[in-house]
Design a protein around this motif. Structure first.
Motif, PDB file in Angstrom:
ATOM      1  N   GLU A 160       0.596  -1.180  -0.051  1.00 23.56           N
ATOM      2  CA  GLU A 160      -0.035   0.073   0.063  1.00 23.56           C
ATOM      3  C   GLU A 160       0.728   1.167   0.011  1.00 23.56           C
ATOM      4  OE1 GLU A 160      -3.060   0.627  -0.374  1.00 23.56           O
ATOM      5  OE2 GLU A 160      -3.334  -1.460  -0.868  1.00 23.56           O
ATOM      6  N   GLY A 161       1.889   1.460   0.483  1.00 19.22           N
ATOM      7  CA  GLY A 161       2.765   2.473   0.744  1.00 19.22           C
ATOM      8  C   GLY A 161       3.142   3.042  -0.571  1.00 19.22           C
ATOM      9  N   VAL A 162       3.546   2.096  -1.666  1.00 23.25           N
ATOM     10  CA  VAL A 162       3.841   2.612  -2.854  1.00 23.25           C
ATOM     11  C   VAL A 162       2.721   3.110  -3.655  1.00 23.25           C
ATOM     12  CG1 VAL A 162       4.723   1.850  -5.225  1.00 23.25           C
ATOM     13  CG2 VAL A 162       5.939   1.057  -3.181  1.00 23.25           C
ATOM     14  N   PHE A 163       1.451   2.483  -3.456  1.00 24.60           N
ATOM     15  CA  PHE A 163       0.218   3.024  -4.324  1.00 24.60           C
ATOM     16  C   PHE A 163      -0.219   4.290  -3.697  1.00 24.60           C
ATOM     17  CE2 PHE A 163      -0.394  -1.690  -4.274  1.00 24.60           C
ATOM     18  CZ  PHE A 163       0.154  -1.817  -5.500  1.00 24.60           C
ATOM     19  N   LYS A 164       0.063   4.605  -2.377  1.00 26.32           N
ATOM     20  CA  LYS A 164      -0.051   5.855  -1.883  1.00 26.32           C
ATOM     21  C   LYS A 164       0.851   6.911  -2.227  1.00 26.32           C
ATOM     22  CE  LYS A 164      -0.860   8.424   2.594  1.00 26.32           C
ATOM     23  NZ  LYS A 164      -0.718   9.605   2.051  1.00 26.32           N
ATOM     24  N   GLU A 165       1.950   6.646  -2.411  1.00 27.43           N
ATOM     25  CA  GLU A 165       3.108   7.553  -2.885  1.00 27.43           C
ATOM     26  C   GLU A 165       2.731   7.901  -4.487  1.00 27.43           C
ATOM     27  OE1 GLU A 165       7.470   6.957  -3.249  1.00 27.43           O
ATOM     28  OE2 GLU A 165       6.935   5.825  -1.418  1.00 27.43           O
ATOM     29  N   ILE A 166       2.228   6.940  -5.190  1.00 25.38           N
ATOM     30  CA  ILE A 166       1.990   7.292  -6.551  1.00 25.38           C
ATOM     31  C   ILE A 166       0.770   8.200  -6.794  1.00 25.38           C
ATOM     32  CG2 ILE A 166       1.047   6.169  -8.736  1.00 25.38           C
ATOM     33  CD1 ILE A 166       2.726   3.736  -8.026  1.00 25.38           C
ATOM     34  N   ALA A 167      -0.190   8.036  -5.643  1.00 27.98           N
ATOM     35  CA  ALA A 167      -1.520   8.793  -5.895  1.00 27.98           C
ATOM     36  C   ALA A 167      -1.032  10.055  -5.321  1.00 27.98           C
ATOM     37  CB  ALA A 167      -2.697   8.144  -4.978  1.00 27.98           C
ATOM     38  N   ASP A 168      -0.031   9.954  -4.223  1.00 26.90           N
ATOM     39  CA  ASP A 168       0.228  11.514  -3.807  1.00 26.90           C
ATOM     40  C   ASP A 168       0.930  12.238  -4.937  1.00 26.90           C
ATOM     41  OD1 ASP A 168      -1.233  10.877  -1.161  1.00 26.90           O
ATOM     42  OD2 ASP A 168       0.770  10.571  -0.384  1.00 26.90           O
ATOM     43  N   ALA A 169       1.754  11.507  -5.737  1.00 27.19           N
ATOM     44  CA  ALA A 169       2.575  12.205  -6.523  1.00 27.19           C
ATOM     45  C   ALA A 169       1.552  12.680  -7.869  1.00 27.19           C
ATOM     46  CB  ALA A 169       3.666  11.448  -7.046  1.00 27.19           C
ATOM     47  N   ARG A 170       0.728  11.912  -7.908  1.00 24.71           N
ATOM     48  CA  ARG A 170      -0.142  12.447  -9.137  1.00 24.71           C
ATOM     49  C   ARG A 170      -1.298  13.735  -8.606  1.00 24.71           C
ATOM     50  NH1 ARG A 170      -5.565  10.680 -10.781  1.00 24.71           N
ATOM     51  NH2 ARG A 170      -5.861  10.811 -13.107  1.00 24.71           N
ATOM     52  N   SER A 171      -1.538  13.579  -7.632  1.00 26.42           N
ATOM     53  CA  SER A 171      -2.335  14.875  -7.141  1.00 26.42           C
ATOM     54  C   SER A 171      -1.456  15.940  -6.954  1.00 26.42           C
ATOM     55  CB  SER A 171      -2.639  14.400  -5.596  1.00 26.42           C
ATOM     56  OG  SER A 171      -3.588  13.474  -5.637  1.00 26.42           O
ATOM     57  N   ARG A 172      -0.081  15.828  -6.732  1.00 24.62           N
ATOM     58  CA  ARG A 172       0.670  17.126  -6.665  1.00 24.62           C
ATOM     59  C   ARG A 172       1.108  17.704  -7.974  1.00 24.62           C
ATOM     60  NH1 ARG A 172       3.027  14.298  -2.331  1.00 24.62           N
ATOM     61  NH2 ARG A 172       4.735  13.219  -3.837  1.00 24.62           N
ATOM     62  N   LEU A 173       1.015  16.721  -9.082  1.00 28.92           N
ATOM     63  CA  LEU A 173       1.293  17.116 -10.453  1.00 28.92           C
ATOM     64  C   LEU A 173       0.092  17.732 -10.948  1.00 28.92           C
ATOM     65  CD1 LEU A 173       3.061  16.994 -12.783  1.00 28.92           C
ATOM     66  CD2 LEU A 173       2.194  14.777 -13.361  1.00 28.92           C
ATOM     67  N   LEU A 174      -0.998  17.299 -10.441  1.00 30.35           N
ATOM     68  CA  LEU A 174      -2.326  17.832 -10.968  1.00 30.35           C
ATOM     69  C   LEU A 174      -2.551  19.344 -10.482  1.00 30.35           C
ATOM     70  CD1 LEU A 174      -4.803  14.925 -10.999  1.00 30.35           C
ATOM     71  CD2 LEU A 174      -3.780  16.073 -13.076  1.00 30.35           C
ATOM     72  N   ALA A 175      -1.958  19.421  -9.100  1.00 29.58           N
ATOM     73  CA  ALA A 175      -2.367  20.889  -8.486  1.00 29.58           C
ATOM     74  C   ALA A 175      -1.206  21.811  -8.658  1.00 29.58           C
ATOM     75  CB  ALA A 175      -2.383  20.507  -6.864  1.00 29.58           C
ATOM     76  N   ALA A 176       0.163  21.195  -9.501  1.00 28.17           N
ATOM     77  CA  ALA A 176       1.035  21.986  -9.620  1.00 28.17           C
ATOM     78  C   ALA A 176       0.844  23.344 -10.541  1.00 28.17           C
ATOM     79  CB  ALA A 176       2.252  21.263 -10.188  1.00 28.17           C
ATOM     80  N   GLN A 177       1.049  24.415 -10.007  1.00 30.10           N
ATOM     81  CA  GLN A 177       0.754  25.843 -10.878  1.00 30.10           C
ATOM     82  C   GLN A 177       1.615  26.129 -11.961  1.00 30.10           C
ATOM     83  OE1 GLN A 177      -2.327  27.118 -10.766  1.00 30.10           O
ATOM     84  NE2 GLN A 177      -2.848  25.300  -9.381  1.00 30.10           N
ATOM     85  N   ILE A 186       7.781  20.339 -12.685  1.00 26.61           N
ATOM     86  CA  ILE A 186       9.012  19.430 -12.864  1.00 26.61           C
ATOM     87  C   ILE A 186       9.088  18.642 -11.584  1.00 26.61           C
ATOM     88  CG2 ILE A 186      11.507  19.706 -12.999  1.00 26.61           C
ATOM     89  CD1 ILE A 186      11.000  22.335 -14.993  1.00 26.61           C
ATOM     90  N   GLN A 187       9.218  19.380 -10.406  1.00 25.88           N
ATOM     91  CA  GLN A 187       9.281  18.592  -9.019  1.00 25.88           C
ATOM     92  C   GLN A 187       8.270  17.509  -8.886  1.00 25.88           C
ATOM     93  OE1 GLN A 187       8.922  21.027  -5.564  1.00 25.88           O
ATOM     94  NE2 GLN A 187      10.003  19.664  -4.300  1.00 25.88           N
ATOM     95  N   ALA A 188       7.071  17.738  -9.335  1.00 26.29           N
ATOM     96  CA  ALA A 188       5.977  16.621  -9.074  1.00 26.29           C
ATOM     97  C   ALA A 188       6.139  15.672  -9.814  1.00 26.29           C
ATOM     98  CB  ALA A 188       4.642  17.225  -9.266  1.00 26.29           C
ATOM     99  N   ALA A 189       6.477  15.842 -11.341  1.00 29.47           N
ATOM    100  CA  ALA A 189       6.750  14.892 -12.264  1.00 29.47           C
ATOM    101  C   ALA A 189       8.105  13.916 -11.865  1.00 29.47           C
ATOM    102  CB  ALA A 189       7.013  15.475 -13.891  1.00 29.47           C
ATOM    103  N   ASN A 190       8.880  14.707 -11.373  1.00 32.76           N
ATOM    104  CA  ASN A 190      10.154  14.048 -10.879  1.00 32.76           C
ATOM    105  C   ASN A 190       9.784  12.900  -9.751  1.00 32.76           C
ATOM    106  OD1 ASN A 190      11.891  14.890 -12.779  1.00 32.76           O
ATOM    107  ND2 ASN A 190      12.544  16.553 -11.505  1.00 32.76           N
ATOM    108  N   GLN A 191       8.907  13.333  -8.746  1.00 34.34           N
ATOM    109  CA  GLN A 191       8.417  12.634  -7.737  1.00 34.34           C
ATOM    110  C   GLN A 191       7.434  11.398  -8.109  1.00 34.34           C
ATOM    111  OE1 GLN A 191       6.440  15.398  -5.473  1.00 34.34           O
ATOM    112  NE2 GLN A 191       8.390  15.859  -4.054  1.00 34.34           N
ATOM    113  N   GLN A 192       6.801  11.701  -9.427  1.00 33.24           N
ATOM    114  CA  GLN A 192       5.952  10.520  -9.843  1.00 33.24           C
ATOM    115  C   GLN A 192       6.748   9.473 -10.443  1.00 33.24           C
ATOM    116  OE1 GLN A 192       3.412  11.661 -13.054  1.00 33.24           O
ATOM    117  NE2 GLN A 192       1.736  10.651 -11.902  1.00 33.24           N
ATOM    118  N   THR A 193       7.840  10.134 -11.328  1.00 32.65           N
ATOM    119  CA  THR A 193       8.630   9.181 -11.937  1.00 32.65           C
ATOM    120  C   THR A 193       9.514   8.346 -11.030  1.00 32.65           C
ATOM    121  OG1 THR A 193       9.288  10.861 -13.518  1.00 32.65           O
ATOM    122  CG2 THR A 193      11.083   8.911 -13.238  1.00 32.65           C
ATOM    123  N   SER A 194       9.896   8.847  -9.772  1.00 29.22           N
ATOM    124  CA  SER A 194      10.458   8.101  -8.513  1.00 29.22           C
ATOM    125  C   SER A 194       9.635   6.913  -8.126  1.00 29.22           C
ATOM    126  CB  SER A 194      10.944   9.038  -7.624  1.00 29.22           C
ATOM    127  OG  SER A 194      11.529   8.260  -6.511  1.00 29.22           O
TER     128      SER A 194
END
Length: 190
Positions: free
Chosen positions: A69-86, A92-100
């Motif tokens: 579950e931890g990895v799935f939560k990380e992916i969901a959080d990264a996706r949310s950060r990318l969608l919220a980025a202005q 760039i930072q959110a996309a890099n977190q999502q890639t990780s």
């Protein structure tokens, strides 16, 4: 008095010569800045494609690896950060977190051989791999446009126009620090 007039005349001639050059630099900056923005839109387009694909991939993997579950939560959080980025920097930072986070998901897949045999999973992985390649190409193109623009901004006499009209520097899309580490691949069962 004669020297002052000559100096003023020289300054006037210099200003008249520099004025058209300034206009050319201004137009070049506008063109280059629009190219940077258009290329950034292509990067965002590919990031959105990845965001649309990830939930399907995650749901497929979840069925096999429910205790991760931890990895799935990380992916969901990264996706949310990318969608919220202005800003581009935030994206760039959110996309890099999502890639990780996606890299960690792929490491989990190595521990579930039956998952790799699933046809839908394989199709999603192919789509994700294609998307990651597209993102890499668009990042490269974006960085090329940024490099052209930023170089023009710093060259003389264009730097005077850039300062006068407040053409700001654009950030490069750089790989996250995790990307510099060699991934670990293991074929042993958990």
């Amino acid at each position: 008095m004669e020297m002052t007039r000559r100096a003023a005349a020289r300054l006037m001639v210099l200003a008249l010569v520099a004025l058209p050059l300034s206009g050319c630099a201004y137009n070049r900056f506008v063109t280059q800045e629009e190219a940077v923005k258009a290329q950034w839109a292509q990067v965002e387009n590919q990031l959105q494609r990845r965001n649309d694909l990830i939930p399907n991939l995650v749901e497929t993997v979840k069925g096999y690896a429910q205790h991760e579950e931890g990895v799935f939560k990380e992916i969901a959080d990264a996706r949310s950060r990318l969608l919220a980025a202005q800003t581009p920097e935030q994206r760039i930072q959110a996309a890099n977190q999502q890639t990780s986070a996606l890299g960690r998901l792929l490491a989990i897949v190595e521990n579930y051989p039956q998952l790799k045999a699933n046809e839908q999973f394989n199709r999603l992985m192919d789509e994700l791999a294609g998307t990651e390649n597209r993102i890499a190409v668009e990042r490269m193109r974006y960085n090329e446009r940024v490099q052209e623009y930023n170089t023009s901004r710093r060259q003389f006499p264009s730097n005077l126009t850039a300062t006068l009209f407040r053409f700001n520097e654009y950030p490069f899309f750089e790989a996250p620090p995790e990307a510099r580490q060699v991934p670990k691949v293991s074929f042993t069962q958990p």
